[in-house]
Motif scaffolding. Sequence first.
Motif, mmCIF file in Angstrom:
data_model
loop_
_atom_site.group_PDB
_atom_site.id
_atom_site.type_symbol
_atom_site.label_atom_id
_atom_site.label_comp_id
_atom_site.label_asym_id
_atom_site.label_seq_id
_atom_site.Cartn_x
_atom_site.Cartn_y
_atom_site.Cartn_z
ATOM 1 N N GLN A 1 0.814 -1.223 0.000
ATOM 2 C CA GLN A 1 0.000 0.000 0.000
ATOM 3 C C GLN A 1 0.846 1.270 0.000
ATOM 4 N N HIS B 1 -7.161 1.809 7.121
ATOM 5 C CA HIS B 1 -7.084 0.623 6.266
ATOM 6 C C HIS B 1 -7.399 -0.643 7.065
ATOM 7 N N TRP C 1 -12.886 -6.328 3.532
ATOM 8 C CA TRP C 1 -12.234 -6.183 2.240
ATOM 9 C C TRP C 1 -10.930 -6.969 2.261
ATOM 10 N N HIS D 1 -7.518 -5.707 -2.111
ATOM 11 C CA HIS D 1 -8.531 -4.754 -2.561
ATOM 12 C C HIS D 1 -8.324 -3.390 -1.914
ATOM 13 N N ILE D 2 -7.994 -3.406 -0.619
ATOM 14 C CA ILE D 2 -7.771 -2.138 0.079
ATOM 15 C C ILE D 2 -6.606 -1.392 -0.558
ATOM 16 N N MET E 1 -5.271 -1.712 -3.552
ATOM 17 C CA MET E 1 -5.562 -1.288 -4.916
ATOM 18 C C MET E 1 -6.526 -0.108 -4.938
ATOM 19 N N ARG E 2 -7.540 -0.135 -4.097
ATOM 20 C CA ARG E 2 -8.508 0.966 -4.064
ATOM 21 C C ARG E 2 -7.868 2.247 -3.547
ATOM 22 N N TRP F 1 -4.719 2.954 -3.966
ATOM 23 C CA TRP F 1 -3.891 3.392 -5.106
ATOM 24 C C TRP F 1 -4.750 4.185 -6.096
ATOM 25 N N ILE F 2 -5.943 3.654 -6.381
ATOM 26 C CA ILE F 2 -6.831 4.310 -7.350
ATOM 27 C C ILE F 2 -7.221 5.703 -6.859
ATOM 28 N N ILE F 3 -7.604 5.800 -5.588
ATOM 29 C CA ILE F 3 -7.959 7.110 -5.022
ATOM 30 C C ILE F 3 -6.776 8.063 -5.114
#
Length: 312
Positions: free
Chosen positions: A173, A274, A284, A288-289, A291-292, A294-296
Amino acid sequence: MMLVAALLSWFLVGLFINMSKARGWGQPVRKDGSKSHLVKEGTPTAGGVPFVIALALVFFPLYFTGHGGDQRELIIMLAALGMGIIGGIDDWLKVRSRMTGGGKKELLAREKFPLQFLVALVFAWFAAPLASHTLLPGLGGIGGVPIWDILLLTFVMIGSVNAFNFTDGIDGQLAGVGIIVLLPLLALSPTAALLVAVLLGYLWFNAHPARVFMGDMGSHAIGAIAAGAYILYADVWLLPIAALIPVVEVLSVVIQVAYFKRTGKRVFRMAPIHHHFENIDTPWPETHIAMRFWIITAVMTAVAWWLMGGRP
């Protein structure tokens, strides 16, 4: 040189993992934390040490041969090393305590904060006159010294270091968030570019399931370089936008502690946030945590640079 830095980091982190396993430098896992983390007991920690060493080994030859940028780069790098050493002391105490079964377990907040403040203040003193944008318009200095800017930058440096530190705790992360936040600065700051490179080498081993954890030395150095690079090459006010995830992570801890002291109850299942998502009724997955988040971070970094018109 980014390729050299990435390969050197990959080599040193791999070597560090083998040494750590041979000597039993494993990470203890909180028994009251996420149950999915119990299998990580004994995973080598302080993986930030080898990638910070790789960063320094590549940076200083470049800088002193005239290929590593101007004095702004030296200021950023020295701040990163100063903060990294503070985190490294914390890492060393944790490893020693685990190995010996006694002694001081870690730096307490009242011990760590004054050291962070000192490093941040020295950074701010030299960085304030070189900042790329006006920091606090309308607030003059005292005796020619931009005192309010210095105080602001001191606060930003300390806040960034601790925010990025709290972002660590899930495989991949923090490394991913750090890389994304610094991507817009690759062509501007050699130190930021080299940090991205060494983080890629580290991420090879820290991707889920992690073979090594970062520890405080690495997270402190990332926070210091992110703060320094945004202050000196972009705009200090863009940092909390691009680094929204670290900001939310540290705020979740502040809210949790303050609310618990006041009411005896918790806002989140576990902080930093997290870990909350790992402990909700429908948890989650760790991947997934990360990656999400990272996307944010990618979206918010794009927003920050859109606000600047795509350039510093």
